[in-house]
Design an enzyme around this catalytic site. Sequence first.
Site, mmCIF file in Angstrom:
data_model
loop_
_atom_site.group_PDB
_atom_site.id
_atom_site.type_symbol
_atom_site.label_atom_id
_atom_site.label_comp_id
_atom_site.label_asym_id
_atom_site.label_seq_id
_atom_site.Cartn_x
_atom_site.Cartn_y
_atom_site.Cartn_z
ATOM 1 N N CYS A 12 0.849 -0.916 0.105
ATOM 2 C CA CYS A 12 -0.020 0.134 0.076
ATOM 3 C C CYS A 12 0.883 1.140 0.036
ATOM 4 C CB CYS A 12 -0.933 -0.072 1.202
ATOM 5 S SG CYS A 12 0.109 -0.059 2.641
ATOM 6 N N HIS A 72 2.806 2.110 11.465
ATOM 7 C CA HIS A 72 1.660 1.750 12.457
ATOM 8 C C HIS A 72 1.396 3.104 13.537
ATOM 9 C CE1 HIS A 72 2.787 -2.532 11.018
ATOM 10 N NE2 HIS A 72 1.573 -2.324 10.703
ATOM 11 N N CYS A 94 1.799 6.309 8.937
ATOM 12 C CA CYS A 94 1.041 6.475 7.599
ATOM 13 C C CYS A 94 -0.120 7.661 8.040
ATOM 14 C CB CYS A 94 0.254 5.176 7.317
ATOM 15 S SG CYS A 94 -0.829 5.177 6.041
ATOM 16 N N GLU A 124 -0.341 -0.408 16.089
ATOM 17 C CA GLU A 124 -1.402 0.508 15.519
ATOM 18 C C GLU A 124 -2.395 0.627 16.711
ATOM 19 O OE1 GLU A 124 -3.449 0.179 11.538
ATOM 20 O OE2 GLU A 124 -5.026 1.264 12.732
ATOM 21 N N THR A 169 -7.150 0.300 11.103
ATOM 22 C CA THR A 169 -7.216 0.642 9.775
ATOM 23 C C THR A 169 -7.341 -0.725 8.699
ATOM 24 O OG1 THR A 169 -4.929 0.823 9.456
ATOM 25 C CG2 THR A 169 -6.112 2.638 9.761
ATOM 26 N N SER A 229 0.770 -10.205 9.801
ATOM 27 C CA SER A 229 0.037 -8.903 9.079
ATOM 28 C C SER A 229 -1.255 -9.316 9.135
ATOM 29 C CB SER A 229 0.801 -9.068 7.746
ATOM 30 O OG SER A 229 -0.304 -8.368 6.934
ATOM 31 N N ASN A 231 -3.662 -7.072 8.058
ATOM 32 C CA ASN A 231 -4.470 -7.176 6.839
ATOM 33 C C ASN A 231 -4.234 -8.446 5.757
ATOM 34 O OD1 ASN A 231 -2.542 -6.597 4.153
ATOM 35 N ND2 ASN A 231 -1.686 -5.479 6.133
HETATM 36 S S1 SF4 Z 1 -3.159 2.460 7.034
HETATM 37 FE FE1 SF4 Z 1 -1.742 0.768 6.877
HETATM 38 S S2 SF4 Z 1 -2.659 -0.572 5.431
HETATM 39 FE FE2 SF4 Z 1 -3.741 1.546 5.309
HETATM 40 S S3 SF4 Z 1 -2.501 2.786 3.711
HETATM 41 FE FE3 SF4 Z 1 -1.579 3.057 5.707
HETATM 42 S S4 SF4 Z 1 0.097 1.870 6.082
HETATM 43 FE FE4 SF4 Z 1 -1.253 0.971 4.267
#
Ligand code: SF4
Length: 293
Positions: A12, A72, A94, A124, A169, A229, A231
């Site tokens: 991502c 995270h 992020c 996170e 997320t 992971s 996700n």
């Molecule tokens: S929140 Fe996590 S999974 Fe979503 S774009 Fe950001 S790093 Fe990637």
Amino acid sequence: MQVKLARELGFCFGVKKTLKLFDEMGSDSRGVKTLGTLVHNPQVVSELKARGVGVAYSVDEVDSGTLTITAHGAGPDAYAEAQRKGLRLLDTTCPLVTKVQKIAESLHKDGYQVVVYGDPNHQEVRGIVGWTENTALVSTDAKELVPRLKALTSSKKRVPKKLAVVSQTTQPAERFKSFIAELVSLLPDDFNEFHVHNTICQPTLDRQSAVVELANEVDVMVVVGGRDSANTKHLAELASEEGVPTYHIEWPEEIDPNWFKGAKVVGVTAGASTPDAVIEKVVKTIEAIEPEE
Ligand code: SF4
């Protein structure tokens, strides 16, 4: 064997941004510490280790040099402690995680009891809870959560009458909706206000809808990514829930030709922290397997 790829898979933008930063640092990344693993992927972790990037599981473990906050994110205590110790901070949180932290912080300041839909042990989620002065409750099970909310409202302490939910997320969107519906039906009367913030990130939503779509077009699904992971695990669960045999692997070497007996088309997807090179190797390995009736 024919392979079909999910229309959205792999890195991502949040993970890409973090790894690009480390690539640009080149040899300067030697000795840099990350607060928790940078991404939950074994190939990326071992490559960073080979470059001399270390992992610290708390700020206490780092006395000098550069500390990286991963994609995270982290709670405010980590920033304060790093500053107190005079560490150089490299913040690669992020922006979509920062958004959840800010929402949770502002809800807490506005007097809401915050609930985080997610895994309490995930980096996170621990960070998001930190932004609520560690008052947020974490759960993915409304039945388990409600007694804790009741205990709060029946305690002698002054407690919020307003409840707000945010999500980690990378949680599955459909399960988040079911959780909210169940929570509404079980919510103690003491709460007279209920806010929901669907903070599942768009790249996660895109990968989830793509895996469900693909699982309905293939005979077997292979999901590539770290076993830690969040996700990636959810992608494998979603594919499996569609009734297609699903295998979650970290390494191409784990592929077993017996999985594909009688199959014509194999679907491949990958978590948000899986490098392209690993996906390509998985695809080549499956393509080289002769279909067997
Ligand atoms: S929140 Fe996590 S999974 Fe979503 S774009 Fe950001 S790093 Fe990637």
